[in-house]
Design an enzyme around this catalytic site. Structure first.
Site, PDB file in Angstrom:
ATOM      1  CB  CYS A   2      24.470  99.077  37.413  1.00 47.32           C
ATOM      2  SG  CYS A   2      24.417  98.991  39.203  1.00 47.32           S
ATOM      3  NE  ARG A  27      20.772  99.956  32.827  1.00 45.39           N
ATOM      4  CZ  ARG A  27      19.657  99.250  32.733  1.00 45.39           C
ATOM      5  NH1 ARG A  27      18.712  99.644  31.906  1.00 45.39           N
ATOM      6  NH2 ARG A  27      19.486  98.161  33.443  1.00 45.39           N
ATOM      7  CD1 TRP A  74      20.075 102.431  41.889  1.00 50.87           C
ATOM      8  CD2 TRP A  74      20.637 104.543  41.461  1.00 50.87           C
ATOM      9  NE1 TRP A  74      19.181 103.250  42.527  1.00 50.87           N
ATOM     10  CE2 TRP A  74      19.500 104.550  42.283  1.00 50.87           C
ATOM     11  CE3 TRP A  74      21.174 105.775  41.062  1.00 50.87           C
ATOM     12  CZ2 TRP A  74      18.880 105.713  42.714  1.00 50.87           C
ATOM     13  CZ3 TRP A  74      20.566 106.932  41.493  1.00 50.87           C
ATOM     14  CH2 TRP A  74      19.433 106.890  42.302  1.00 50.87           C
ATOM     15  CG  ASN A  98      22.011  95.920  35.854  1.00 60.99           C
ATOM     16  OD1 ASN A  98      21.660  96.411  36.922  1.00 60.99           O
ATOM     17  ND2 ASN A  98      21.200  95.759  34.826  1.00 60.99           N
ATOM     18  N   GLY A  99      22.508  93.991  38.680  1.00 56.05           N
ATOM     19  CA  GLY A  99      21.534  93.044  39.237  1.00 56.05           C
ATOM     20  C   GLY A  99      21.755  92.888  40.731  1.00 56.05           C
ATOM     21  CD  GLU A 488       1.431 110.154  44.002  1.00 58.37           C
ATOM     22  OE1 GLU A 488       1.544 111.010  44.884  1.00 58.37           O
ATOM     23  OE2 GLU A 488       2.251 110.023  43.075  1.00 58.37           O
ATOM     24  CE  LYS A 492       3.020 112.087  40.306  1.00 56.82           C
ATOM     25  NZ  LYS A 492       3.571 111.579  41.495  1.00 56.82           N
ATOM     26  CD  GLU A 495       4.187 115.923  40.254  1.00 56.22           C
ATOM     27  OE1 GLU A 495       5.103 116.579  40.747  1.00 56.22           O
ATOM     28  OE2 GLU A 495       4.011 114.720  40.517  1.00 56.22           O
ATOM     29  CG  HIS A 511     -18.210 116.939  56.104  1.00 57.67           C
ATOM     30  ND1 HIS A 511     -19.141 117.135  57.105  1.00 57.67           N
ATOM     31  CD2 HIS A 511     -18.032 115.600  56.010  1.00 57.67           C
ATOM     32  CE1 HIS A 511     -19.482 115.954  57.608  1.00 57.67           C
ATOM     33  NE2 HIS A 511     -18.826 115.007  56.948  1.00 57.67           N
ATOM     34  CE  LYS A 610      12.777 112.259  40.604  1.00 55.24           C
ATOM     35  NZ  LYS A 610      11.369 111.816  40.545  1.00 55.24           N
TER      36      LYS A 610
HETATM   37  C1  AGP Z   1       6.068 113.996  43.198  1.00 63.94           C
HETATM   38  O1  AGP Z   1       5.775 113.652  41.914  1.00 63.94           O
HETATM   39  C2  AGP Z   1       7.116 115.010  43.409  1.00 63.94           C
HETATM   40  N1  AGP Z   1       8.166 114.990  42.524  1.00 63.94           N
HETATM   41  C3  AGP Z   1       7.406 115.379  44.857  1.00 63.94           C
HETATM   42  O2  AGP Z   1       6.205 115.521  45.532  1.00 63.94           O
HETATM   43  C4  AGP Z   1       8.333 114.440  45.669  1.00 63.94           C
HETATM   44  O3  AGP Z   1       7.685 113.242  45.954  1.00 63.94           O
HETATM   45  C5  AGP Z   1       8.750 115.161  46.964  1.00 63.94           C
HETATM   46  O4  AGP Z   1       9.472 116.318  46.633  1.00 63.94           O
HETATM   47  C6  AGP Z   1       9.550 114.280  47.875  1.00 63.94           C
HETATM   48  O5  AGP Z   1      10.733 113.863  47.287  1.00 63.94           O
HETATM   49  P1  AGP Z   1      11.587 112.696  47.911  1.00 63.94           P
HETATM   50  O6  AGP Z   1      10.767 111.458  47.864  1.00 63.94           O
HETATM   51  O7  AGP Z   1      12.801 112.616  47.044  1.00 63.94           O
HETATM   52  O8  AGP Z   1      11.901 113.089  49.318  1.00 63.94           O
END
Ligand code: AGP
Length: 615
Positions: A2, A27, A74, A98-99, A488, A492, A495, A511, A610
């Site tokens: 927070c 935050r 938060w 905050n904590g 993963e 990264k 994207e 394969h 996001k």
């Molecule tokens: C990953 O870097 C992405 N932003 C995306 O794959 C994300 O993890 C996915 O959309 C799931 O989101 P969530 O964890 O908020 O459900």
């Protein structure tokens, strides 16, 4: 996470506090509030939702006075409701915090027993009750604060005002950030510098255990032993844009570096130091442990967390666990029943596909549990309230590319696996109750320090990023739990840098994907020593034989592998149990630096949102 602010001066406090909160909105933003003191009275205004809602509320209920405190929340304890919004007020004492207070349940029970009435479900209100009780017994504000701090276990940055001492703000910090801003005719308090940067560039950074009093013309600081201390005043010359990101160029970079803190918070109060027993407050382990099967549903990075977590869950609990892409799950006519628990993982808690998977689970009568970063998010609400939701405590993640959310999800999954393994119904399992469980708990507790050591090697990663940034394709290989980490790492990179990257299980290379290997296709091989190591090394030899360039992610003393590779990203000596999290960090930095060097929009890559709230 927070944000808190405080002001004592000769100006109207409300607009100064509000402006400070706008700079701390990163935050947390599920509710906010301000309290000021005027003529021996407390004026308080709070609102649920983003800060603009507080602005509208302040128009109706202004907070006059030249001293006050503010908070943007938060949620960690208690849903984001008006009652739970800070500041919390008890008998003239008003607190923002905050904590996380780890022993909040027992303190709350004691206080209720001795006649206190709680108006919220927050852990913070405990501070207000403790300080108020001490004040009523005749202690000064400073001593009352000290008395409360002695009883509190956990992390805090707090600010307190008291109607009966109208010119002072009491403050304290332990494991949560807090700075004092020294202005011409005022003193400010804030979780972070940007909140105060328009008023002063002179700051004191408080240390753990520091506490004291702020007045308009001076500050008194005491250390953890209650001795008066002088902390240096530093001049900060950040631009406002840099300040917003805490001196980092991008939010993603900031969030990568926040991981030790985010993991510390996610672990806080959940592993008992004496016997390493895991305590997941709010989760019904009896119900979960009685399930015969676990189905994890998630998307994107959260799906990779689920894939990684499955290794630990199955190894420790022997509960058969499957991991499903939430976007595919319900179209497959899944076979679920009351003995099969569905675990949804979602940073935002709002991903449409993950919610739809949960709804399908509900329709089929399966118990539902969640791991999410957002209190009271839709995922939390769609889970069985009796089973509970396990919250990661990463704080808001602003960069679209998920970083700290992923590693805290891995930690949450480890905690869940450990808690289930320690459950009495599993007491026949090999070694888990004894040394293996203790080892995992200890490795988790050491993890934040191990990550710090890795982050110190950022320059080495940057060098490798410079050497490889011109490539159009990359392959990532890993075995066992390193396979989802390879996925993963590739996600990264693709994207944020727009380089085409594929993650593969190393054993699958021959394969198909081996046909792609030539000198234009660098291969990131995740190869820490341990189970499967020799096999990964032989995959690496196969890549070399076809002219592929290898970037080895390996132990820092693995000279043999370094010699076989064009470049290496190093893993420090640390517990083998934490390799999935540790291997993630250099891959995040590698993707970040390549993207930054290529000049892409790192925090908001093209075409991405996001949280994906539509199917
Ligand atoms: C990953 O870097 C992405 N932003 C995306 O794959 C994300 O993890 C996915 O959309 C799931 O989101 P969530 O964890 O908020 O459900």
């Amino acid at each position: 996470m927070c944000g808190i602010v405080g002001y004592v001066g000769d100006q109207n406090a409300e607009p100064i506090l509000y402006e400070g909160l706008t700079k701390l909105e990163y935050r947390g933003y599920d509710s906010a509030g301000i309290a000021t003191l005027k003529e021996g009275r407390t004026e308080r205004c709070r609102a649920v939702g983003k800060l603009v809602n507080l602005r509208s509320a302040l128009a109706e209920t202004p907070c006059p006075g030249s001293i006050g405190i503010g908070h943007t929340r938060w949620a960690t304890h208690g849903a984001p409701t008006l009652d739970n919004a800070h500041p919390h007020h008890v008998d003239g004492v008003t607190v923002v915090h905050n904590g996380i207070i780890e022993n909040h349940a027992s303190l709350r029970a004691d206080l209720i027993q001795s006649g206190s009435h709680f108006a919220s479900h927050t852990d913070t209100e405990i501070f207000a009750h403790l300080i108020s009780k001490a004040r009523q017994s005749g202690m000064s504000l400073l001593d009352s604060l000290r008395d409360a701090l002695k009883r509190i276990e956990g992390a805090y940055a707090i600010a307190v005002v008291d109607e009966s001492v109208p010119g002072q703000i009491a403050f304290a910090r332990l494991a949560s950030p807090l700075v004092i801003g020294h202005a011409e005719d005022a003193h400010h308090l804030a979780s972070d510098i940007p909140a105060v940067l328009n008023y002063t560039r002179r700051f004191t950074f408080l240390e753990d255990g520091d506490h004291g009093l702020l007045f308009q013309d001076r500050s008194e600081i005491y250390d953890a032993n209650d001795d008066s201390v002088e902390r240096p005043v530093k001049v900060i010359d950040w631009s406002p844009v840099m300040a917003e990101k805490g001196g980092h160029k991008h939010f993603m970079h900031k969030e990568i570096f926040e991981q030790p803190r985010a993991i510390t918070d996610t672990l806080r109060g959940r592993i008992q130091s004496s016997d390493k027993k895991v305590n997941l407050e709010g989760i019904d382990l009896d119900a979960l442990a009685s399930c015969e099967r676990l189905v994890i549903v998630a998307c994107g990075t959260s799906y990779h967390a689920g894939m990684t977590g499955r290794y630990r869950l199955e190894a420790l609990t022997r509960i058969p666990t499957q991991v499903e892409l939430a976007s595919e799950f319900r179209y497959r006519k899944p076979i679920l029943d009351s003995k099969c628990a569905v675990l949804a993982i979602s940073q935002s808690g709002e991903t449409a596909d993950t919610l739809a998977a949960l709804q399908e689970a509900e329709r089929l009568g399966a118990p539902r549990i969640g791991i999410t970063n957002v209190i009271d998010s839709a995922v939390a609400r769609h889970c069985d309230q009796s089973l509970g939701t396990l919250y990661t405590r990463a704080g808001p993640e602003i960069g679209v590319a998920s970083t700290k959310a992923f590693t805290t999800q891995l930690v949450a999954l480890d905690l869940l696996a450990l808690a289930l393994a320690q459950h009495e119904s599993r007491s026949g399992l090999d070694g888990v109750q004894s040394q293996a469980g203790v080892d995992l708990a200890e490795a988790l507790l050491r993890l934040p320090r191990d990550i710090e050591a890795l982050l110190d090697n950022e320059d080495d990663v940057l060098k490798v990023a410079r050497d490889f940034l011109k490539h159009d394709h990359m392959l990532y290989l890993g075995r066992q739990a390193m396979f989802p980490i390879a996925l993963e790492g590739a996600l990264k990179l693709k994207e944020i840098s727009y380089i085409h990257a594929e993650g593969y299980a190393a054993g699958e290379m021959k394969h198909g994907p081996i046909a792609l290997i030539d000198e234009t296709m660098p291969v990131v091989v995740i190869a820490p020593r341990g189970e499967g190591y020799e096999k990964v090394v032989s995959n690496l030899e196969e890549v070399r034989a076809r002219g592929g360039k290898i970037i080895a992610l390996c132990d820092d003393d693995d000279v043999e592998l370094k010699n076989l590779s064009e470049a290496s990203l190093m893993l420090p000596k640390a517990s083998a149990l934490m390799r999935p999290v540790l291997a993630t960090i250099p891959l995040q930095l590698f993707a970040y630096h390549i993207a930054d060097l290529r000049g892409t929009d790192v925090d908001q890559p093209r075409n991405l949102a996001k949280s994906v709230t539509v199917e």
